[in-house]
Design a protein around this motif. Structure first.
Motif, PDB file in Angstrom:
ATOM      1  N   PHE A  62     -27.972 -24.317  -2.256  1.00 21.81           N
ATOM      2  CA  PHE A  62     -27.135 -23.804  -3.332  1.00 21.81           C
ATOM      3  C   PHE A  62     -25.874 -23.169  -2.755  1.00 21.81           C
ATOM      4  O   PHE A  62     -25.821 -22.821  -1.573  1.00 21.81           O
ATOM      5  CB  PHE A  62     -27.891 -22.804  -4.219  1.00 21.81           C
ATOM      6  CG  PHE A  62     -28.241 -21.501  -3.545  1.00 21.81           C
ATOM      7  CD1 PHE A  62     -27.406 -20.394  -3.660  1.00 21.81           C
ATOM      8  CD2 PHE A  62     -29.407 -21.379  -2.807  1.00 21.81           C
ATOM      9  CE1 PHE A  62     -27.744 -19.194  -3.045  1.00 21.81           C
ATOM     10  CE2 PHE A  62     -29.751 -20.181  -2.200  1.00 21.81           C
ATOM     11  CZ  PHE A  62     -28.909 -19.089  -2.316  1.00 21.81           C
ATOM     12  N   ALA A  63     -24.870 -23.043  -3.642  1.00 21.12           N
ATOM     13  CA  ALA A  63     -23.624 -22.349  -3.308  1.00 21.12           C
ATOM     14  C   ALA A  63     -23.529 -21.106  -4.175  1.00 21.12           C
ATOM     15  O   ALA A  63     -23.952 -21.114  -5.334  1.00 21.12           O
ATOM     16  CB  ALA A  63     -22.418 -23.243  -3.562  1.00 21.12           C
ATOM     17  N   ARG A  64     -22.984 -20.049  -3.600  1.00 25.96           N
ATOM     18  CA  ARG A  64     -22.727 -18.805  -4.328  1.00 25.96           C
ATOM     19  C   ARG A  64     -21.234 -18.518  -4.194  1.00 25.96           C
ATOM     20  O   ARG A  64     -20.711 -18.460  -3.082  1.00 25.96           O
ATOM     21  CB  ARG A  64     -23.547 -17.663  -3.738  1.00 25.96           C
ATOM     22  CG  ARG A  64     -23.322 -16.333  -4.439  1.00 25.96           C
ATOM     23  CD  ARG A  64     -24.188 -15.232  -3.839  1.00 25.96           C
ATOM     24  NE  ARG A  64     -25.588 -15.500  -4.146  1.00 25.96           N
ATOM     25  CZ  ARG A  64     -26.590 -15.334  -3.275  1.00 25.96           C
ATOM     26  NH1 ARG A  64     -26.356 -14.924  -2.055  1.00 25.96           N
ATOM     27  NH2 ARG A  64     -27.822 -15.588  -3.640  1.00 25.96           N
ATOM     28  N   VAL A  65     -20.561 -18.321  -5.335  1.00 26.05           N
ATOM     29  CA  VAL A  65     -19.110 -18.114  -5.351  1.00 26.05           C
ATOM     30  C   VAL A  65     -18.823 -16.818  -6.104  1.00 26.05           C
ATOM     31  O   VAL A  65     -19.396 -16.574  -7.169  1.00 26.05           O
ATOM     32  CB  VAL A  65     -18.386 -19.300  -6.021  1.00 26.05           C
ATOM     33  CG1 VAL A  65     -16.873 -19.099  -5.983  1.00 26.05           C
ATOM     34  CG2 VAL A  65     -18.778 -20.620  -5.365  1.00 26.05           C
ATOM     35  N   GLU A  66     -17.919 -16.008  -5.529  1.00 26.25           N
ATOM     36  CA  GLU A  66     -17.592 -14.749  -6.185  1.00 26.25           C
ATOM     37  C   GLU A  66     -16.182 -14.309  -5.848  1.00 26.25           C
ATOM     38  O   GLU A  66     -15.631 -14.649  -4.806  1.00 26.25           O
ATOM     39  CB  GLU A  66     -18.586 -13.664  -5.812  1.00 26.25           C
ATOM     40  CG  GLU A  66     -18.645 -13.339  -4.343  1.00 26.25           C
ATOM     41  CD  GLU A  66     -19.820 -12.436  -3.997  1.00 26.25           C
ATOM     42  OE1 GLU A  66     -20.114 -11.503  -4.771  1.00 26.25           O
ATOM     43  OE2 GLU A  66     -20.433 -12.672  -2.956  1.00 26.25           O
ATOM     44  N   GLU A  67     -15.623 -13.538  -6.780  1.00 27.78           N
ATOM     45  CA  GLU A  67     -14.339 -12.873  -6.568  1.00 27.78           C
ATOM     46  C   GLU A  67     -14.622 -11.570  -5.847  1.00 27.78           C
ATOM     47  O   GLU A  67     -15.565 -10.853  -6.196  1.00 27.78           O
ATOM     48  CB  GLU A  67     -13.683 -12.612  -7.920  1.00 27.78           C
ATOM     49  CG  GLU A  67     -12.325 -11.960  -7.828  1.00 27.78           C
ATOM     50  CD  GLU A  67     -11.680 -11.766  -9.186  1.00 27.78           C
ATOM     51  OE1 GLU A  67     -10.911 -10.796  -9.315  1.00 27.78           O
ATOM     52  OE2 GLU A  67     -11.957 -12.549 -10.116  1.00 27.78           O
TER      53      GLU A  67
END
Length: 137
Positions: A62-67
């Motif tokens: 999985f990928a986790r993306v955040e500001e």
């Protein structure tokens, strides 16, 4: 450094369509923090390479993306997680032109060059987590 209060978004990486969705999500975050078009392209390219590596070499994950914010600027952090075989020789894996498969060997080393920050956490038999950050200039 802080993440947005609404937290990170996670997407599975189990097929080619998921790689496309990860790229789209990373681009949306890059636009949200107002990265330049050049920096958006760099981050999306790095994310695409890392998502593909997660799929091909890690067997999916999985990928986790955040500001994120560091008090002075905004940025995007994207991490790619798998439970694959891990990377036995990190130095070799990060060398330009080296590939464990049929690729050009630009995935990890290319992603490292394209990102402002790069972290690789791996161990044989434990899987791999690769994290990249791109900051607004």
């Amino acid at each position: 450094m802080t993440a947005r209060s609404d937290g990170p978004e996670e997407l599975p990486i189990n097929g080619d369509d998921d790689v496309v969705r990860v790229r789209q999500l990373v681009r949306a975050y890059a636009q949200r923090v107002k990265l330049s078009l050049v920096d958006q392209t760099k981050l999306v390219t790095a994310a695409s390479e890392l998502a593909r590596n997660t799929l091909i070499y890690g067997g999916g994950g999985f990928a986790r993306v955040e500001e994120i914010h560091d008090g002075r600027r905004a940025g995007v952090r994207a991490s790619f997680h798998d439970e694959g075989p891990g990377i036995p020789d990190v130095t070799l894996a990060l060398a330009d032109g080296w590939s464990s498969g049929q690729g050009l060997g630009l995935g990890l080393s290319g992603a490292r060059r394209l990102a402002d920050e790069f972290d690789l956490d791996t161990e044989p038999g434990r899987g791999t987590v690769v994290t990249v950050v791109k900051w607004k200039r």
